[in-house]
Design a protein around this motif. Sequence first.
Motif, mmCIF file in Angstrom:
data_model
loop_
_atom_site.group_PDB
_atom_site.id
_atom_site.type_symbol
_atom_site.label_atom_id
_atom_site.label_comp_id
_atom_site.label_asym_id
_atom_site.label_seq_id
_atom_site.Cartn_x
_atom_site.Cartn_y
_atom_site.Cartn_z
ATOM 1 N N LEU A 34 40.559 9.075 46.402
ATOM 2 C CA LEU A 34 41.904 8.511 46.535
ATOM 3 C C LEU A 34 42.609 8.484 45.185
ATOM 4 O O LEU A 34 42.015 8.124 44.177
ATOM 5 C CB LEU A 34 41.836 7.090 47.114
ATOM 6 N N GLY A 35 43.871 8.874 45.183
ATOM 7 C CA GLY A 35 44.653 8.828 43.960
ATOM 8 C C GLY A 35 44.382 9.999 43.024
ATOM 9 O O GLY A 35 45.021 10.130 41.991
ATOM 10 N N ASN A 37 43.489 14.434 43.004
ATOM 11 C CA ASN A 37 44.192 15.475 43.750
ATOM 12 C C ASN A 37 43.251 16.289 44.621
ATOM 13 O O ASN A 37 43.312 17.500 44.669
ATOM 14 C CB ASN A 37 45.047 16.369 42.843
ATOM 15 N N HIS A 40 45.112 17.429 50.236
ATOM 16 C CA HIS A 40 46.400 18.090 50.374
ATOM 17 C C HIS A 40 46.724 18.217 51.858
ATOM 18 O O HIS A 40 45.896 17.888 52.716
ATOM 19 C CB HIS A 40 46.439 19.436 49.659
ATOM 20 N N TRP A 62 40.667 17.837 52.847
ATOM 21 C CA TRP A 62 39.981 17.229 51.717
ATOM 22 C C TRP A 62 39.058 18.253 51.088
ATOM 23 O O TRP A 62 38.163 18.765 51.745
ATOM 24 C CB TRP A 62 39.180 16.009 52.167
ATOM 25 N N PRO A 87 45.254 3.204 52.331
ATOM 26 C CA PRO A 87 45.706 3.896 51.117
ATOM 27 C C PRO A 87 45.760 5.413 51.293
ATOM 28 O O PRO A 87 46.668 6.072 50.772
ATOM 29 C CB PRO A 87 44.675 3.508 50.055
ATOM 30 N N PHE A 88 44.832 5.973 52.063
ATOM 31 C CA PHE A 88 44.857 7.414 52.312
ATOM 32 C C PHE A 88 46.147 7.814 53.032
ATOM 33 O O PHE A 88 46.794 8.796 52.677
ATOM 34 C CB PHE A 88 43.644 7.841 53.149
ATOM 35 N N ARG A 90 49.025 6.356 53.010
ATOM 36 C CA ARG A 90 50.171 6.314 52.092
ATOM 37 C C ARG A 90 50.202 7.563 51.226
ATOM 38 O O ARG A 90 51.252 8.168 51.017
ATOM 39 C CB ARG A 90 50.076 5.084 51.179
ATOM 40 N N GLU A 91 49.019 7.941 50.750
ATOM 41 C CA GLU A 91 48.936 9.098 49.846
ATOM 42 C C GLU A 91 49.364 10.387 50.551
ATOM 43 O O GLU A 91 50.167 11.151 50.029
ATOM 44 C CB GLU A 91 47.490 9.214 49.327
ATOM 45 N N ASP A 94 53.224 10.396 51.364
ATOM 46 C CA ASP A 94 53.994 10.706 50.159
ATOM 47 C C ASP A 94 53.967 12.187 49.845
ATOM 48 O O ASP A 94 54.990 12.819 49.590
ATOM 49 C CB ASP A 94 53.384 9.991 48.947
ATOM 50 N N LEU A 95 52.743 12.704 49.899
ATOM 51 C CA LEU A 95 52.512 14.090 49.552
ATOM 52 C C LEU A 95 53.252 15.028 50.508
ATOM 53 O O LEU A 95 53.940 15.960 50.090
ATOM 54 C CB LEU A 95 51.013 14.278 49.679
#
Length: 280
Positions: A34-35, A37, A40, A62, A87-88, A90-91, A94-95
């Motif tokens: 997480l957080g 790279n 994708h 992943w 949290p995943f 959200r990531e 955003d991406l």
Amino acid sequence: AKERGKSTYQMYNRRLHSSIQARRTLERQFEQALGGNEFHALFQPKVDRKGRIIGAEALARWNSPELGQIPPDQFIPVAESSGLIIPFGREILDLALREWQRCVCAGEGEEKPVLAVNLSPFQFGHPDLVRDIQRALEKTGFDPALLELEITETGIMRDQDEAEKKLLQLNEMGVSIAIDDFGTGYSSLKKIKDFPVGTIKIDKSFLENLNFSRKSSTIINAIIGLSHDLGFSVVAEGVETLDQLEFLQEAGCNIYQGYLFDKPLAIEELASRFTVRYYP
Ligand code: C2E
Ligand code: CA
Ligand code: CA
Ligand code: CA
């Protein structure tokens, strides 16, 4: 027999033990990813009756340096049971919004393509959901009208009052909703019509069974007809063959997704597809 029973138990126990270990390893690696790279998104086109791309679905990938490529069917359950799906989520949202902004929204078409993002029932049930979506939209300046959230039936049927409130809030923001993997609970189309849902996605298992079972085709036909009568758009996922496409066209389904058109693509690849038609 008793001896064998015992050794079977021990073997089972060892296997159980190592599968628990494997799960822990996966969970630990996922948390560390997480957080960084390692995640994708790929984007699978949704195609209309005229062969034009009207949008795409973001599908998470992943790539772990330690474990290699882990498919979402493996890491999403671990993310859910550990709570890391929040949290995943959200990531990846955003991406996906950023990539879409950068590559797709920049194009000058009349009809802007819509981005669909998956939400697991766990994410949808989380109290921060609406705020998280709002924040992601604001942070990226993303047009809410170009975002669709794919949620499974179970995701909205668990706590219906709460679900309806959330869906209404999302709708007021301008975000649209699709029911994913639809088809196992046929009777609940009637319930879904009480929610602000725009789209029904027919589960790909129905298409897989088309060749073997006449019942499957009867069910798809009924779902498509009833969905349209109730005012939903209908998307068929997992379209792999021309026979399936012809069947769907005859049944009146107008939006398709599947390997027949494209597998999930890198965003640049998707962007280059907008100028072509899949069929004349
Ligand atoms: P889904 O939302 O039902 O997505 C459809 C799956 O079918 C995807 O698998 C897609 O790659 C695959 N697919 C597409 N076309 C075809 C086809 O013609 N034939 C066949 N057999 N399969 C096709 P994928 O990418 O492995 O994702 C699996 C599941 O993982 C998704 O099912 C979704 O439930 C979950 N998932 C993926 N990305 C995310 C994410 O960002 N967030 C959440 N919460 N879940 C995700
Ligand atoms: Ca989906
Ligand atoms: Ca599905
Ligand atoms: Ca699914």
